[in-house]
Design a protein around this motif. Sequence first.
Motif, short mmCIF file in Angstrom:
data_model
loop_
_atom_site.label_atom_id
_atom_site.label_comp_id
_atom_site.label_asym_id
_atom_site.label_seq_id
_atom_site.Cartn_x
_atom_site.Cartn_y
_atom_site.Cartn_z
N LEU A 107 -5.73 -1.61 1.18
CA LEU A 107 -4.68 -2.44 1.76
C LEU A 107 -4.26 -1.91 3.12
CD1 LEU A 107 -2.37 -3.07 -1.35
CD2 LEU A 107 -3.99 -4.67 -0.32
N GLU A 108 -4.11 -0.60 3.22
CA GLU A 108 -3.67 -0.01 4.48
C GLU A 108 -4.75 -0.12 5.55
OE1 GLU A 108 -0.73 0.80 5.14
OE2 GLU A 108 0.23 1.09 3.20
N ALA A 110 -4.90 1.21 -2.78
CA ALA A 110 -3.83 1.41 -1.79
C ALA A 110 -4.43 1.66 -0.41
CB ALA A 110 -2.94 2.58 -2.21
N GLY A 149 0.82 -1.21 0.00
CA GLY A 149 0.00 0.00 0.00
C GLY A 149 0.85 1.26 0.00
#
Length: 279
Positions: free
Chosen positions: A163-164, A160, A137
């Motif tokens: 994912l984080e 991104a 990410g």
Amino acid sequence: MSQLANALAAGGDVYASDDDPELVAAAVPFGLKTMESLLAEAPEHDGLLLAAASGFTQYGYAFVQAEADLVESKDLARATELRARARKLYARALRYGLRGLEARHPGFEKGLRDDALREATLAKATRADVPLLYWTGAAWGAAISLSKEDAELTADQGLAEALERRALALDEAFGRGSIHDFFIAFDGGRPPAAGGSFERARKHFERAVALSGGQRAAPYVSFAETVSVGAQNRAEFEELLGKALAIDPGAVPELRLANAVSQRRAAWLLARADELFLE
């Protein structure tokens, strides 16, 4: 080869505890290329894929993109060249990160990119996947930040973030609060019309500081550079950067290099305060 791969994959602490950023900057490229050579023979080596994703991301930010910022006022052409190089390094890190997630969870990237499958795909990730989720990410976000003209890549911003957010939900304390650093920049660096929020960024900053015991300089620098500048709060900006510079880089050996890099940026930002604030 397997023993060398394992040793390289586990060797990050040697760099992290070093107090000479210039020495590390000169040494890291050889290690990264060695990892790539080994990955050509063992393309699904879990440790190497994670090390490559994190290594290329960190090298790109600390020693290439940061250098671009430092030289921009004197040599715009050089700064532009360095940012283009950093973008390529982030893209390389992203490829390794996605490969690592794909090796652990076949079909991961396809599922991540499918609106209907994304939630179920991310749910497969466990706490053991947090380092890969975080670095993938981070690489993705860094590449996007330098590619505003690339509409296709910019459209991946939500991936991104996803994912984080999964990494944060699984292990908030990872990297002494480093996942919160991502969201300081993500929320603090965007206007409200684009989904940003100074308030959310502040909450992430407070958690990052709490989880690190105030021993990481990065949260102070990131918040000062995004939120304090965005809000034109010079007093807060100077206070936060002063706290970053007051941290003893050697107090926590594994944070020594990261703190040295962040403190260099803090000093640079303070020197530019008159340019960053209107009054």
